[in-house]
Design an enzyme around this catalytic site. Structure first.
Site, PDB file in Angstrom:
ATOM      1  CG  ASN A 128      -1.953  -1.146   1.112  1.00 16.68           C
ATOM      2  OD1 ASN A 128      -2.006  -1.861   0.105  1.00 16.68           O
ATOM      3  ND2 ASN A 128      -2.740  -1.331   2.153  1.00 16.68           N
ATOM      4  CB  THR A 173     -16.588  38.401 -30.067  1.00 16.59           C
ATOM      5  OG1 THR A 173     -17.443  39.259 -30.819  1.00 16.59           O
ATOM      6  CG2 THR A 173     -15.398  39.206 -29.561  1.00 16.59           C
ATOM      7  CG  HIS A 174     -20.590  36.355 -30.265  1.00 15.53           C
ATOM      8  ND1 HIS A 174     -21.334  35.843 -29.231  1.00 15.53           N
ATOM      9  CD2 HIS A 174     -20.186  37.581 -29.863  1.00 15.53           C
ATOM     10  CE1 HIS A 174     -21.397  36.733 -28.245  1.00 15.53           C
ATOM     11  NE2 HIS A 174     -20.709  37.797 -28.597  1.00 15.53           N
ATOM     12  CB  SER A 295     -10.479  11.928 -49.282  1.00 18.44           C
ATOM     13  OG  SER A 295     -11.474  11.125 -49.866  1.00 18.44           O
ATOM     14  CE  LYS A 301     -12.249  16.061 -47.826  1.00 19.94           C
ATOM     15  NZ  LYS A 301     -13.026  16.911 -46.990  1.00 19.94           N
ATOM     16  CG  ASN A 303      -9.390  15.463 -45.144  1.00 16.29           C
ATOM     17  OD1 ASN A 303      -9.982  16.437 -45.603  1.00 16.29           O
ATOM     18  ND2 ASN A 303      -9.645  14.222 -45.521  1.00 16.29           N
ATOM     19  CD  GLU A 308     -10.503  16.423 -38.893  1.00 15.31           C
ATOM     20  OE1 GLU A 308     -11.378  15.552 -38.857  1.00 15.31           O
ATOM     21  OE2 GLU A 308      -9.944  16.772 -39.946  1.00 15.31           O
ATOM     22  CE1 TYR A 335      -4.385   0.348  -2.684  1.00 12.62           C
ATOM     23  CE2 TYR A 335      -5.344  -1.685  -1.865  1.00 12.62           C
ATOM     24  CZ  TYR A 335      -4.815  -0.947  -2.905  1.00 12.62           C
ATOM     25  OH  TYR A 335      -4.717  -1.501  -4.150  1.00 12.62           O
ATOM     26  CD  GLN A 340      -4.940  -3.442  -9.081  1.00  8.31           C
ATOM     27  OE1 GLN A 340      -4.200  -3.844  -8.203  1.00  8.31           O
ATOM     28  NE2 GLN A 340      -5.681  -4.265  -9.798  1.00  8.31           N
ATOM     29  CE  LYS A 343      -1.213   0.793  -9.746  1.00  5.93           C
ATOM     30  NZ  LYS A 343      -0.741  -0.587  -9.606  1.00  5.93           N
TER      31      LYS A 343
END
Ligand code: ARG
Length: 479
Positions: A128, A173-174, A295, A301, A303, A308, A335, A340, A343
């Site tokens: 522990n 903005t927006h 693509s 394309k 990409n 992403e 404990y 466990q 992790k």
């Protein structure tokens, strides 16, 4: 293989005929194989192997100094552990997927190599406090690695920003064009975010940096151990103060997971902007061919998959944080085996963020920015309307009145398909006699940027200053 992929606990342990190596004593029967598979943490524990051995070495030195082990016993154990460490570093160590966890694996291996004296390693210690120690040691070094990757990214942001302190682009903005800024100013906003991330990780390091070893299973030990010596040897600030808390605390994992979630959020926002900028609609930027994909059907394309994926992985990193918080919720002291399960999400987040940072930095470094298109976009959308209203305000008109009046001028321009710069002086003067010929100079997009030289503003002079400052603070000589 990447850490994030490796940390996926979907595969079962090797179900060979060999019986699982688990602790026996109280139990008469061998552990059921499915129970072993369910119970083990050996898969995730790969990341802890080295720090586990380092912790054990320190523990043995302390036990010997305190005369809990004889010098001879300590020497034998240290030689054994040294051999295991050596085999690990030369790639000769065979990882034992049948052990319950890394602590048992190392102990079993030690006894196999040096005999019964190896069984003395676990004197005055429990798994522990051992796993708590391992996690803190591991988290500490991962924090430093992540901070270094954040520094690399900031270095590249500075490098690109330096080239674009005069590159005018629309500020939004927006997601609507708002006021003109420069690309450098925009990029430097991300530098601020990553700089805060770095300092957040530093804070997290400070709270992680305490040694739990000696807390035993939960209530310490009756052996005369020297916890301060162990802490000092392993470069911790001090031993932890409460044995119950020492073995049941995973705050540092959650805090680290939270720091990582914020890094991922920043990367995701940045990725989103780069994706937009690389679109045909914006055409502000282009990924280097080596960082783009195509693509399978559409020959035209290009990409931005990498950006992403960085954006997408953020979802997992958030999920990991929520998993850790929920695992710890409601656990009685001290404990519990639930812990466990911390992790996997922690290691996954560390892996994903590290990988994202390490791919994002060269992607940004190799991108091309289209100055002309940025400048053209800044000319459309009345980004200088605020400056036009400010012009009247500086001549004494109430801002709200000026705001309304310029709004009407903008409307007029929209109807007549022109910009404020193209509007004849007569139209201006018809609205207010305060307008004079110098209005054109005041509302030129270049001047709108240049005149914002206040602290934190987009004017080239100011941004250059900030770049210089950050460079010397973070990357100056002796850093
Ligand atoms: N494998 C365990 C973990 O990762 C180590 C501690 C086990 N302690 C115990 N009492 N079963 O948390």
């Amino acid at each position: 293989m990447s850490k994030s992929n490796k940390s996926n606990k979907s595969s079962k342990t090797n179900n060979s005929n060999k019986s699982a190596k688990t602790l026996t004593g109280r139990m008469a029967a061998e552990i059921n194989e499915d129970v072993h598979n369910f119970n083990q943490s050996i898969i995730e524990d790969r990341y802890l192997l080295e720090v586990d051995i380092m912790g054990s070495i320190t523990h043995v030195i302390m036990l010997s100094e305190q005369e809990i082990l004889t010098e001879e016993e300590a020497e034998q154990i240290l030689n054994g552990l040294g051999g295991i460490l050596e085999d690990l570093s030369t790639g000769k160590l065979e990882y034992d997927y049948e052990a319950e966890d890394v602590h048992m694996m190392v102990e079993n291996l030690l006894i196999e190599r040096i005999g019964d004296v190896g069984g003395k390693l676990h004197t005055a210690r429990s798994r522990n406090d051992q796993v708590a120690l391992d996690l803190r040691l591991y988290a500490r070094s991962e924090i430093i690695d992540t901070m270094n990757s954040l520094l690399d990214l900031q270095r590249v942001i500075l490098e690109v920003a330096e080239k674009h302190t005069e590159t005018i682009m629309p500020g939004y903005t927006h997601l609507q064009r708002a006021q003109p800024i420069t690309l450098a100013h925009h990029l430097m906003a991300y530098l601020e975010m990553f700089s805060r991330d770095e300092s957040r990780l530093h804070d997290c390091f400070l709270r992680t940096n305490f040694s739990p070893l000696g807390a035993g299973a939960l209530a310490g030990t009756t052996f005369p151990i020297d916890r301060k010596m162990v802490a000092k040897q392993l470069d911790f600030a001090a031993p932890t103060r409460n044995s119950l808390d020492s073995v049941s605390d995973r705050d540092f994992c959650i805090e680290l997971g939270s720091c990582l979630a914020i890094v991922a959020m920043h990367l995701s926002r940045f990725a989103e902007e780069l994706i937009l900028w690389c679109s045909w609609e914006f055409q502000f930027a282009e990924m280097h061919d080596s960082f783009a994909t195509s693509s399978s059907i559409m020959p035209q394309k290009k990409n931005p998959d990498v950006a992403e994926l960085v954006r997408g992985k953020t979802g997992k990193v958030y999920g990991n944080l929520m998993a850790m918080l929920t695992i710890m919720k409601g656990l009685p002291l001290a404990y519990n085996k639930d812990m466990q399960e911390i992790k996997q999400p922690l290691f996954d987040s560390l892996g994903e963020v590290q990988e994202s940072l390490d791919i994002f930095t060269p992607m940004l470094q190799t991108m091309k920015f289209n100055k002309e298109n940025m400048r053209k976009a800044a000319a459309q959308g009345f980004l200088n309307a605020t400056d036009c209203a400010d012009y009247l305000t500086k001549k004494g008109m109430a801002f709200r009145t000026a705001y309304r009046l310029v709004g009407e001028l903008v409307n007029f321009c929209i109807k007549n398909r022109c910009t404020l710069d193209e509007l004849p002086i007569e139209e201006y003067r018809a609205k207010s006699p305060l307008f004079e010929r110098d209005i054109y100079e005041v509302i030129s997009i270049e001047n709108c940027v240049k005149n914002r030289g206040i602290i934190g503003g987009p004017a080239a002079k100011m941004v250059k200053n900030t770049i210089r400052l950050v460079k010397s603070e973070k990357f100056g000589k002796g850093k």
